[in-house]
Design an enzyme around this catalytic site. Structure first.
Site, PDB file in Angstrom:
ATOM      1  N   LYS A  32      40.160 -32.552 -25.108  1.00 48.87           N
ATOM      2  CA  LYS A  32      39.745 -31.320 -25.800  1.00 48.87           C
ATOM      3  C   LYS A  32      40.890 -30.901 -26.706  1.00 48.87           C
ATOM      4  CE  LYS A  32      36.087 -28.608 -25.546  1.00 48.87           C
ATOM      5  NZ  LYS A  32      34.737 -28.896 -25.056  1.00 48.87           N
ATOM      6  N   ASP A  83      33.058 -27.691 -31.099  1.00 53.61           N
ATOM      7  CA  ASP A  83      32.951 -26.784 -29.949  1.00 53.61           C
ATOM      8  C   ASP A  83      32.891 -25.390 -30.574  1.00 53.61           C
ATOM      9  OD1 ASP A  83      33.236 -27.017 -26.806  1.00 53.61           O
ATOM     10  OD2 ASP A  83      34.412 -25.267 -27.335  1.00 53.61           O
TER      11      ASP A  83
HETATM   12  N1  GLU Z   1      32.262 -29.604 -27.081  1.00 55.91           N
HETATM   13  C1  GLU Z   1      31.145 -30.291 -26.508  1.00 55.91           C
HETATM   14  C2  GLU Z   1      31.282 -30.336 -25.008  1.00 55.91           C
HETATM   15  O1  GLU Z   1      31.774 -29.401 -24.418  1.00 55.91           O
HETATM   16  C3  GLU Z   1      30.871 -31.625 -27.165  1.00 55.91           C
HETATM   17  C4  GLU Z   1      31.954 -32.644 -27.091  1.00 55.91           C
HETATM   18  C5  GLU Z   1      31.670 -33.936 -27.861  1.00 55.91           C
HETATM   19  O2  GLU Z   1      30.578 -34.100 -28.385  1.00 55.91           O
HETATM   20  O3  GLU Z   1      32.591 -34.771 -27.900  1.00 55.91           O
HETATM   21  O4  GLU Z   1      30.875 -31.232 -24.323  1.00 55.91           O
END
Ligand code: GLU
Length: 444
Positions: free
Chosen positions: A124, A164
């Site tokens: 992240k 996100d």
């Molecule tokens: N931010 C999204 C999650 O919490 C998507 C992450 C992604 O597609 O890599 O899963």
């Protein structure tokens, strides 16, 4: 080692990182008792190895805004674990964002990504940049400056960021355009791209749709049906609005959405016309929900300033889709009093530890946990990677079919591992998948 000893060691090493510590505690409360029958994992120090990120990258972003002023932001990428595949997870741009939050999200992401069954590790990243303070041109400038630093840490087989909170398809466009320019390579180093240039169909809808696919399967499995239900939704981003759309398609009454200023209640339930107006307001005009009090829908809505939806009467399902820790013990009690039976977590860690404990102690309320429920977004990101790798573009029907089958597999896995307790099932199944790979790699 007892769980308490483990957690106090972790706290000594990560003082003040309350959200990260909360996320680890929530998962390990289920994992530790299970480890009693899996001594090899304890001997090989899997709990320690899976709590600690592989690496945390921190950087400064300096950029010049449209008025000519120098702006400085903090940026991070937490690469938590790549045992199952390249690091994968979103980027969050939010005022006041702290490394603590990204560490919790990267930890959770690792197990979520494992649950999808696709070859993806967990990561992240993000910045304390506040998109609400800047116009579209400044956002473009910021994204370019952010990528000037991030590009050296990512790549299709290294780390593949996505969106996100605060990072949608517009921002991914700027980030991907910059990446492509620097590397002079058109490759799948980011997901959430527009289908016009290498993105997958229904990536934008996937987290919301996947949430409802999971919920539907849960209700059908427990002898109920979605059709006669009423749902409270918090949030008004793509997760909330596409979950609402899928509920509407399935004839479920949606009673609310919310943003950080308040809750919009739909007196007679959400309609397709209202939803279209909300999408225009949120995705195009980037306005506030309070604006719906005026204009052509004003007789159909009631706006509750500074209120969350959890006090509204008459719903059986709550779908938090805003941000972490949005439901404390008090709000959980409000939900119980108003007749809610299912909390379907579309946002990551929406319940405080106290609220989770309280609800898990009840016989009349079930939590469907985030790392399973909202895995549809990253699952379609995984499908976007596959399409990029084979230079193909799949139809929306094909992607949707695969999404439904992935959500159904996740549901069955959680059911099997949790024997009715979905939080436990998701925690143990996710942990075991990553742990198996880590142990096979030996000491590294
Ligand atoms: N931010 C999204 C999650 O919490 C998507 C992450 C992604 O597609 O890599 O899963």
């Amino acid at each position: 080692m007892t769980l308490n000893n483990f957690l106090s060691n972790l706290e000594n090493k990560n003082p003040g990182q309350s959200e990260y510590l909360q996320a680890v505690r929530d998962v390990y409360e289920d994992v530790f008792p299970w480890l009693d029958n899996h001594k090899d994992y304890t001997e090989e120090k899997l709990p320690e190895r899976l709590a600690e990120p592989d690496r945390t990258i921190a950087f400064r972003i300096t950029w010049r805004d449209g008025k000519g002023n120098i702006q400085i932001n903090k940026g991070w990428r937490v690469q938590h674990n790549n045992a199952l595949g390249a690091y994968k997870g979103g980027l969050r741009f939010k005022e006041g964002l702290r490394l603590d939050t990204l560490k919790f999200l990267a930890f959770e992401q690792t197990f979520k990504d494992a649950l999808t069954g696709l070859p993806m590790g967990g990561a992240k990243g993000g910045s304390d940049f506040n998109p609400k303070n800047f116009d579209a041109m400044d956002i473009e400038r910021f994204c370019q400056a952010y990528m000037l630093e991030l590009y050296r840490h990512i790549g299709p087989d290294i780390d593949v960021p996505a969106g996100d909170i605060g990072v949608g398809s517009r921002e991914i466009g700027y980030l991907f355009g910059t990446y492509k320019k620097i590397e002079n390579k058109f490759q799948g180093a980011l997901t959430g791209k527009s289908p016009a240039f290498g993105g997958s169909c229904i990536r934008e809808e996937a987290t919301g749709y996947g949430t409802i696919y999971f919920l539907k399967q849960y209700l059908e499995n427990s002898g109920g049906a979605l059709q006669d239900k009423k749902a409270l939704i918090s949030g008004a981003g793509n997760v909330a609005l596409f979950a609402a759309q899928k509920l509407l398609d399935l004839d479920v009454t949606v009673k609310s959405v919310s943003d950080s200023d308040g809750t919009l209640e739909f007196k007679e339930g959400l309609t397709h016309d209202l939803l279209n107006a909300l999408k225009e307001l949120k995705f195009e005009k980037r306005g506030r929900l309070s604006e719906m009090e005026e204009g052509r829908f004003k007789s159909q809505v009631r706006y509750h300033k500074d209120k969350q939806p959890w006090g509204l009467e008459g719903a059986n399902i709550a779908i938090p889709a805003a941000t972490q820790n949005e439901i404390g013990e008090k709000e959980a009690k409000d939900l119980l009093d108003s007749g809610v039976e299912t909390i379907c977590e579309a946002s990551n860690m929406p319940l405080t530890s106290d609220a989770t404990k309280y609800v898990r102690g009840l016989k009349t309320m079930t939590i469907l946990p985030a790392k399973a429920v909202n895995a549809g977004g990253v699952a379609v990101s995984g499908l976007e990677r596959s399409q990029n790798a084979e230079y193909q573009h799949w139809s929306a029907d094909k992607v949707d079919e695969k999404l439904q089958s992935i959500m159904s597999d996740i549901f069955k896995t959680c059911l099997r591992y949790g024997e009715g307790d979905f939080v436990k099932g998701a925690n143990i199944a996710g942990f075991e998948r990553v742990a198996k790979a880590v142990i096979a790699y030996g000491a590294n």
